[in-house]
Design an enzyme around this catalytic site. Structure first.
Site, mmCIF file in Angstrom:
data_model
loop_
_atom_site.group_PDB
_atom_site.id
_atom_site.type_symbol
_atom_site.label_atom_id
_atom_site.label_comp_id
_atom_site.label_asym_id
_atom_site.label_seq_id
_atom_site.Cartn_x
_atom_site.Cartn_y
_atom_site.Cartn_z
ATOM 1 N N TYR A 38 -17.828 1.844 4.026
ATOM 2 C CA TYR A 38 -16.404 2.010 4.303
ATOM 3 C C TYR A 38 -16.184 2.792 5.592
ATOM 4 C CZ TYR A 38 -11.678 3.944 3.928
ATOM 5 O OH TYR A 38 -10.397 4.329 4.199
ATOM 6 N N LEU A 44 -5.336 -9.755 6.772
ATOM 7 C CA LEU A 44 -6.267 -9.082 7.673
ATOM 8 C C LEU A 44 -7.664 -9.685 7.659
ATOM 9 C CD1 LEU A 44 -3.915 -6.994 7.709
ATOM 10 C CD2 LEU A 44 -5.654 -5.229 7.981
ATOM 11 N N TRP A 60 -7.444 11.778 1.608
ATOM 12 C CA TRP A 60 -6.982 12.023 0.242
ATOM 13 C C TRP A 60 -5.500 11.652 0.067
ATOM 14 C CZ3 TRP A 60 -9.399 17.168 -1.975
ATOM 15 C CH2 TRP A 60 -10.767 17.195 -1.719
ATOM 16 N N THR A 110 -9.595 7.415 8.881
ATOM 17 C CA THR A 110 -10.016 8.230 7.742
ATOM 18 C C THR A 110 -11.036 9.304 8.111
ATOM 19 O OG1 THR A 110 -11.217 8.075 5.626
ATOM 20 C CG2 THR A 110 -11.754 6.448 7.278
ATOM 21 N N ALA A 123 -5.401 -1.984 5.049
ATOM 22 C CA ALA A 123 -6.846 -1.765 5.205
ATOM 23 C C ALA A 123 -7.571 -2.162 3.933
ATOM 24 C CB ALA A 123 -7.136 -0.290 5.513
ATOM 25 N N GLY A 135 0.820 -1.210 0.000
ATOM 26 C CA GLY A 135 0.000 0.000 0.000
ATOM 27 C C GLY A 135 0.852 1.256 0.000
ATOM 28 N N GLN A 136 0.199 2.383 -0.239
ATOM 29 C CA GLN A 136 0.932 3.645 -0.357
ATOM 30 C C GLN A 136 1.735 3.973 0.904
ATOM 31 O OE1 GLN A 136 -1.038 6.971 -2.662
ATOM 32 N NE2 GLN A 136 -2.873 5.850 -2.042
#
Length: 283
Positions: free
Chosen positions: A124, A36, A149, A100, A59, A10-11
């Site tokens: 979500y 997960l 974002w 988030t 996630a 992931g990022q």
């Protein structure tokens, strides 16, 4: 300091691996090592680790898909972080978990404080809120880092999409009534390491907001991307109603990040980071 990080591709996980501070080592668990969708396996990984701190950078992030697969998303976003947090509490290990702005209802035009009442608009957000609640209920030392974002040169994100479309088209319609703070994944990684060290040094944890500045619309962000990338693509403003999606997006994603001062942190300036993302993406 040794960190155990859930996440690998992931990022944020990528940036955590690339931006290890001096004196810090980390073990990264991908899906093959800790899926997960199997919370018990995640807890077992914590119990077996010799790490000083645990970071959950994994996630379910498919916002629209969560609308039809909420039960599966809840396991990943709710049950698994809860299992990690309970294992960390049992071992007295600080736990850092990424959440988030989608836990809020997106109403109004003022930044949401860390104590503002939550009210997710969709599946979500509900699953991420469940994760927050499970982490808090575990009773251990923790930070819940709400961000928004997220962008980088890797994975699927708004910057990469705009660059691809901006090279292909003369104009684009982009939503202009959703306002928030674009946040470079690299800055999130740096903040997590600072907070991890702070927790180990005895700083109090809790909920933190970490979002890039200044706040802007998706359309304004798109124009900045085109300008910095030297693309002639014209960005035209449209309302959210003209771009329907299965999951409703919050119109207001502004977040009050003033608590960051507790760790000596400030909101990152996304305009300064954007050039680096664009340059790396184009390599």
């Amino acid at each position: 300091m040794k960190a155990l990080v859930f996440g690998q591709t992931g990022q944020v996980a990528r940036e955590l691996a690339r931006r290890l501070p001096a004196g810090v080592t980390a073990e990264f668990l991908g899906r093959a090592q800790a899926d997960l969708s199997d919370p018990a396996a995640c807890a077992a990984a914590v119990m077996a680790s010799n790490a000083d701190v645990v970071i959950n950078a994994a996630a379910w992030t498919a916002v629209d898909k969560a609308e039809t697969e909420e039960a599966a998303a809840l396991v990943v976003n709710g049950d698994a972080p809860g299992a990690m947090a309970r294992a960390c509490a049992a071992r007295r290990l600080p736990f850092l978990h990424i959440s988030t702005d989608y836990v809020f209802d997106g109403m109004g035009d003022q930044p949401f404080g860390v104590d503002h009442p939550v009210g997710p608009l969709g599946a979500y957000g509900r699953t991420k809120l469940a994760g927050e609640q499970a982490v808090q209920a575990a009773g251990g030392v923790h930070v819940i880092l709400r961000t928004s974002w997220v962008v980088s040169a890797h994975g699927a994100n708004f910057v990469k999409t705009m660059l691809r479309l901006g090279r292909e088209r003369e104009s684009l319609n982009v939503v202009a009534d959703q306002i928030g703070g674009p946040t470079p994944a690299a800055d999130i990684a740096d903040a997590l390491y600072v907070m991890a060290a702070g927790l180990l040094a005895g700083k109090p944890g809790g909920v933190q907001h970490f979002a890039g500045a200044p706040d802007c619309s998706w359309a304004d962000f798109a124009r900045a991307i085109m300008t910095q990338a030297g693309l002639a693509c014209v960005v035209q403003d449209i309302p959210s109603s003209a771009y329907p999606t299965p999951a409703k997006r919050p119109l207001n994603s502004r977040m009050d990040c003033s608590r960051l001062a507790e760790f000596g942190l400030k909101r990152p300036q996304w305009e300064l980071c954007l050039a680096g993302i664009i340059n790396e993406e184009s390599l």
